[in-house]
Design an enzyme around this catalytic site. Structure first.
Site, short mmCIF file in Angstrom:
data_model
loop_
_atom_site.label_atom_id
_atom_site.label_comp_id
_atom_site.label_asym_id
_atom_site.label_seq_id
_atom_site.Cartn_x
_atom_site.Cartn_y
_atom_site.Cartn_z
N LYS A 1 0.75 7.00 3.87
CA LYS A 1 0.60 7.89 2.71
C LYS A 1 -0.03 7.16 1.52
O LYS A 1 -0.92 7.68 0.86
CB LYS A 1 1.96 8.48 2.29
CG LYS A 1 2.67 9.24 3.40
CD LYS A 1 3.95 9.91 2.89
CE LYS A 1 5.01 8.94 2.43
NZ LYS A 1 5.63 8.15 3.53
N ARG B 1 3.39 -5.21 5.98
CA ARG B 1 2.52 -4.84 4.86
C ARG B 1 2.81 -5.64 3.59
O ARG B 1 3.91 -6.08 3.33
CB ARG B 1 2.57 -3.33 4.61
CG ARG B 1 3.88 -2.81 4.08
CD ARG B 1 3.84 -1.28 4.08
NE ARG B 1 5.05 -0.73 3.47
CZ ARG B 1 5.29 0.57 3.35
NH1 ARG B 1 4.42 1.45 3.80
NH2 ARG B 1 6.40 0.98 2.79
N ARG C 1 15.65 4.19 6.00
CA ARG C 1 14.62 5.06 5.43
C ARG C 1 14.11 6.06 6.46
O ARG C 1 13.84 7.22 6.15
CB ARG C 1 13.48 4.21 4.85
CG ARG C 1 13.92 3.48 3.57
CD ARG C 1 13.08 2.27 3.25
NE ARG C 1 11.70 2.59 2.99
CZ ARG C 1 10.69 1.70 3.08
NH1 ARG C 1 10.92 0.46 3.43
NH2 ARG C 1 9.47 2.08 2.80
N ARG D 1 7.31 -5.63 -0.60
CA ARG D 1 8.40 -4.83 -1.14
C ARG D 1 9.74 -5.32 -0.59
O ARG D 1 9.84 -5.56 0.61
CB ARG D 1 8.20 -3.36 -0.76
CG ARG D 1 7.13 -2.68 -1.59
CD ARG D 1 6.79 -1.30 -1.10
NE ARG D 1 7.96 -0.49 -0.76
CZ ARG D 1 7.90 0.79 -0.44
NH1 ARG D 1 6.72 1.39 -0.41
NH2 ARG D 1 8.98 1.46 -0.13
N ARG E 1 10.99 15.02 -0.92
CA ARG E 1 11.67 14.41 0.23
C ARG E 1 12.92 15.17 0.63
O ARG E 1 13.59 14.79 1.59
CB ARG E 1 12.07 12.99 -0.13
CG ARG E 1 11.12 11.88 0.37
CD ARG E 1 11.67 10.57 -0.15
NE ARG E 1 11.33 9.38 0.51
CZ ARG E 1 10.36 8.54 0.14
NH1 ARG E 1 9.54 8.87 -0.81
NH2 ARG E 1 10.22 7.39 0.74
#
Ligand code: AMP
Length: 214
Positions: A13, A127, A172, A161, A88
């Site tokens: 996203k 990432r 998550r 992160r 969400r």
């Protein structure tokens, strides 16, 4: 155009939002980015959200909907919005309809990035981003052209992160399955959902999204 990019953590996203901003001058409204900025700045919202985010759970609907409300109100009326990581929950989906209406806008498309859940942990734990300009990278799928140097701004500082670790990622994912995926049928009834193969190359996903928005 006002669109939602929907998909589990690691679906792409953020990457696709950044591309849409660049190609079409839209604005990315990422509640995750807004919350991380609030945590960094030590605001009351940030202080409240930090522990929840570190666990991979969802921050309250009220907090995130207020962030969206404030940010959308500050946008020029003719600029398109990309909602990234929001809504969400069903309550947030209802809030978004009200916030859009208040600003004379409506929802044009919900683009679901379809991904293989097994691949997501690897995607997320690999990432990282440029600490200076925020450009997004991945250890194997999308490394900088020159190792250790940002393609965009040439900074040599990168960051990861804190919630991109395997344990938090699993929470998550579960939050997505239990609370976010159930909002899709409501959008389907409105006939505004399009699906894209989120496992394809970044450029291919981008073309598929552009074709939907054309
Ligand atoms: P993201 O960058 O979208 O993966 O979001 C990072 C974290 O911020 C999430 O795991 C949640 O703790 C929180 N968060 C972001 N957006 C929302 C939202 N719309 N509702 C609730 N919590 C959110």
């Amino acid at each position: 155009m006002n669109i939602i990019l929907l998909g589990p953590p690691g679906a792409g996203k953020g990457t696709q939002s950044a591309g849409l901003v660049e190609r079409h001058g839209m604005k990315q409204l990422s509640t995750g980015d807004m919350l991380r900025a609030a945590v960094k700045a030590g605001t009351p919202v940030g202080l409240q959200a930090k522990a929840v985010m570190d666990r991979g759970e969802l921050v309250s609907d009220e907090i995130v909907s207020n962030l969206i409300d404030e940010n959308l109100a500050a946008m020029p009326a003719d600029q398109g919005a990309i909602f990234d990581g929001y809504p969400r929950t069903a309550a947030q989906a209802g809030d978004l309809d009200r916030i859009l209406a208040k600003n004379g806008r409506s929802l044009d498309r919900v683009i679901e990035l379809e991904v293989n859940v097994d691949a997501l942990v690897e995607r997320i734990t690999g990432r990282f981003s440029c600490a200076n300009c925020g450009a997004l990278y991945h250890d194997t799928a999308n490394p900088p052209a020159k190792e250790g140097v940002c393609d965009v701004c040439h900074s040599t500082e990168f960051k990861r992160r804190p919630d991109d670790n395997e344990e938090t990622v699993r929470t998550r994912m579960e939050e997505y399955r239990a609370k976010t995926a159930p909002i899709l049928p409501g959008y389907e009834e409105r006939g505004i959902v399009s699906r894209v193969d989120g496992m394809a190359e970044i450029a291919e996903v981008a073309s598929a999204i552009d074709a939907i928005l054309a």
